[in-house]
Design an enzyme around this catalytic site. Sequence first.
Site, PDB file in Angstrom:
ATOM      1  N   PHE A 124       9.111 -17.962 122.671  1.00 38.06           N
ATOM      2  CA  PHE A 124       8.502 -19.201 122.179  1.00 38.06           C
ATOM      3  C   PHE A 124       7.888 -19.979 123.358  1.00 38.06           C
ATOM      4  O   PHE A 124       8.462 -20.019 124.437  1.00 38.06           O
ATOM      5  CB  PHE A 124       9.616 -20.021 121.520  1.00 38.06           C
ATOM      6  CG  PHE A 124       9.147 -21.142 120.659  1.00 38.06           C
ATOM      7  CD1 PHE A 124       8.584 -20.897 119.418  1.00 38.06           C
ATOM      8  CD2 PHE A 124       9.262 -22.454 121.089  1.00 38.06           C
ATOM      9  CE1 PHE A 124       8.170 -21.942 118.604  1.00 38.06           C
ATOM     10  CE2 PHE A 124       8.856 -23.506 120.287  1.00 38.06           C
ATOM     11  CZ  PHE A 124       8.302 -23.251 119.044  1.00 38.06           C
ATOM     12  N   ASP A 190      17.987 -17.803 123.100  1.00 40.62           N
ATOM     13  CA  ASP A 190      17.486 -18.886 122.260  1.00 40.62           C
ATOM     14  C   ASP A 190      17.687 -18.450 120.807  1.00 40.62           C
ATOM     15  O   ASP A 190      17.116 -17.452 120.365  1.00 40.62           O
ATOM     16  CB  ASP A 190      16.009 -19.147 122.568  1.00 40.62           C
ATOM     17  CG  ASP A 190      15.502 -20.399 121.876  1.00 40.62           C
ATOM     18  OD1 ASP A 190      15.998 -20.722 120.773  1.00 40.62           O
ATOM     19  OD2 ASP A 190      14.590 -21.050 122.420  1.00 40.62           O
ATOM     20  N   TYR A 215      16.773 -27.802 113.152  1.00 46.87           N
ATOM     21  CA  TYR A 215      15.916 -28.276 112.050  1.00 46.87           C
ATOM     22  C   TYR A 215      15.259 -27.130 111.294  1.00 46.87           C
ATOM     23  O   TYR A 215      14.505 -27.356 110.369  1.00 46.87           O
ATOM     24  CB  TYR A 215      14.863 -29.271 112.556  1.00 46.87           C
ATOM     25  CG  TYR A 215      14.112 -28.832 113.789  1.00 46.87           C
ATOM     26  CD1 TYR A 215      13.075 -27.922 113.712  1.00 46.87           C
ATOM     27  CD2 TYR A 215      14.467 -29.331 115.038  1.00 46.87           C
ATOM     28  CE1 TYR A 215      12.408 -27.517 114.848  1.00 46.87           C
ATOM     29  CE2 TYR A 215      13.803 -28.938 116.179  1.00 46.87           C
ATOM     30  CZ  TYR A 215      12.768 -28.028 116.081  1.00 46.87           C
ATOM     31  OH  TYR A 215      12.126 -27.627 117.212  1.00 46.87           O
ATOM     32  N   LYS A 216      15.519 -25.884 111.695  1.00 44.99           N
ATOM     33  CA  LYS A 216      14.959 -24.736 110.974  1.00 44.99           C
ATOM     34  C   LYS A 216      15.957 -24.347 109.868  1.00 44.99           C
ATOM     35  O   LYS A 216      16.136 -25.086 108.922  1.00 44.99           O
ATOM     36  CB  LYS A 216      14.634 -23.624 111.962  1.00 44.99           C
ATOM     37  CG  LYS A 216      13.480 -24.070 112.889  1.00 44.99           C
ATOM     38  CD  LYS A 216      13.187 -23.162 114.045  1.00 44.99           C
ATOM     39  CE  LYS A 216      12.031 -23.760 114.859  1.00 44.99           C
ATOM     40  NZ  LYS A 216      11.883 -23.172 116.184  1.00 44.99           N
ATOM     41  N   ARG A 365       2.846 -16.316 108.313  1.00 44.50           N
ATOM     42  CA  ARG A 365       4.280 -16.151 108.514  1.00 44.50           C
ATOM     43  C   ARG A 365       5.023 -16.773 107.333  1.00 44.50           C
ATOM     44  O   ARG A 365       4.824 -17.940 107.012  1.00 44.50           O
ATOM     45  CB  ARG A 365       4.696 -16.823 109.822  1.00 44.50           C
ATOM     46  CG  ARG A 365       6.099 -16.479 110.267  1.00 44.50           C
ATOM     47  CD  ARG A 365       6.455 -17.159 111.571  1.00 44.50           C
ATOM     48  NE  ARG A 365       6.599 -18.595 111.403  1.00 44.50           N
ATOM     49  CZ  ARG A 365       7.101 -19.415 112.330  1.00 44.50           C
ATOM     50  NH1 ARG A 365       7.479 -18.929 113.492  1.00 44.50           N
ATOM     51  NH2 ARG A 365       7.207 -20.699 112.106  1.00 44.50           N
TER      52      ARG A 365
END
Length: 405
Positions: A124, A190, A215-216, A365
């Site tokens: 990321f 991560d 928050y995912k 996605r």
Amino acid sequence: MALTRGDAMRLDNADPLADFRERFVIADEHRLYLDGNSLGRLPKATRDRLHRVIDQWGDELVSGWPEWIEAPTRTGDALAEVLGASPGEVLVADSTTVNLYKLVNALLDADPALRSISTDTDNFPTDRYVLEGIARARGLELTIFENADPLNGPQPADLPEGGLVVLSHVGYRSGALAELESFDGTVIWDLSHSAGAVPVDLNARGIRYAVGCTYKYLNAGPGAAGYLYVAQAEQDRLRTPIQGWFGQDDQFAMERPYAPADGITRFMAGTPPILVVAAVEEGVRVTAEAGIEALRAKSIAQSELLIGLHDEWLAPLGFTLGSPRDPSRRGSHVSLNHPDAWPICRALIECADVVPDFRGPDSVRLGIAPLYTRFVDVWDAIDRLRDLVERGVHREVDQTRSRVT
Ligand SMILES: *Cc1c(COP(=O)(O)O)cnc(C)c1O
């Protein structure tokens, strides 16, 4: 043959997690939200809890602190259960980005033999940026290596020897799942795209360091605090580079030189954001209640449905699978590649009420958040996508790119 809509409905009827959907705010039943891997939905319990914490602030003012001060470690202990870690090993504080900065510097300070840093091009962006900044500040070499096959994820053989390594457990584009236990040496994982959807089993796999966001799939809300994991045995030798008063031993003695607190608390910096930590606590609670193994089983069944429909309906329209086909090598999102991915994503949102993510250069996605996504949502989303591309609707949308994709 792809499954019918009736088959998808039967799968929902047999789904042991089906009732969890009612625990979430779903303002619009027609909108198919396949972006829970960017920002999860709002649990109703979180909405109520935040109101209570706000009232507590109003009523108690500063006397709320004796309870609030425990929130980062108490919530960390709850999250530890979801991550397969032990109590005292996870801290909920700061953002993923800041936690990574703290952990990388702490490791480099503790171990002067670590003379280089590496990560992969599929990691990321924020991870790569943090590492670039640290490498520059410390005069270390940073290697950003290319994975031989992005669908295979990072492989131990690609890593330079002896340095500090930072990798994502689930690749944010392809969804490729790295094999945690096959990497030796000093690795920070991560977990942003795995926590809450894919078992991580940190202790069982001997993982020593990790960071991630909430928050995912953990549904803690926009900008909610991230977390940091350090295995028990490693904690005492590490010191955070951000020496704040919340990480200080005997914090309220004040007026003393800095000495790190015991355990994971030493990684605290400043005052924790109590409202968002409460939101993390609720998000983690609902995830733990569903159970990570059950969530994983449902996520796999739904991504298999998605890929089956892709093969039958979308491949003839020019799509290719941008994620691993083997479910054991894949996280909880599926990328479908198409040369017109950007206008297709716009058209999905604007004309078909399906919310995906666009990830450059050519990926649509689709995230599967098994707590609230139904099988029939997956079926309908791919049906709407097929219909839209067949009719060429994506050729008519405004193709200007906005700041957020
Ligand atoms: C989402 C995500 C982040 C987010 O970092 P923040 O500091 O919370 O903005 C970091 N790393 C990965 C791999 C992610 O997917």
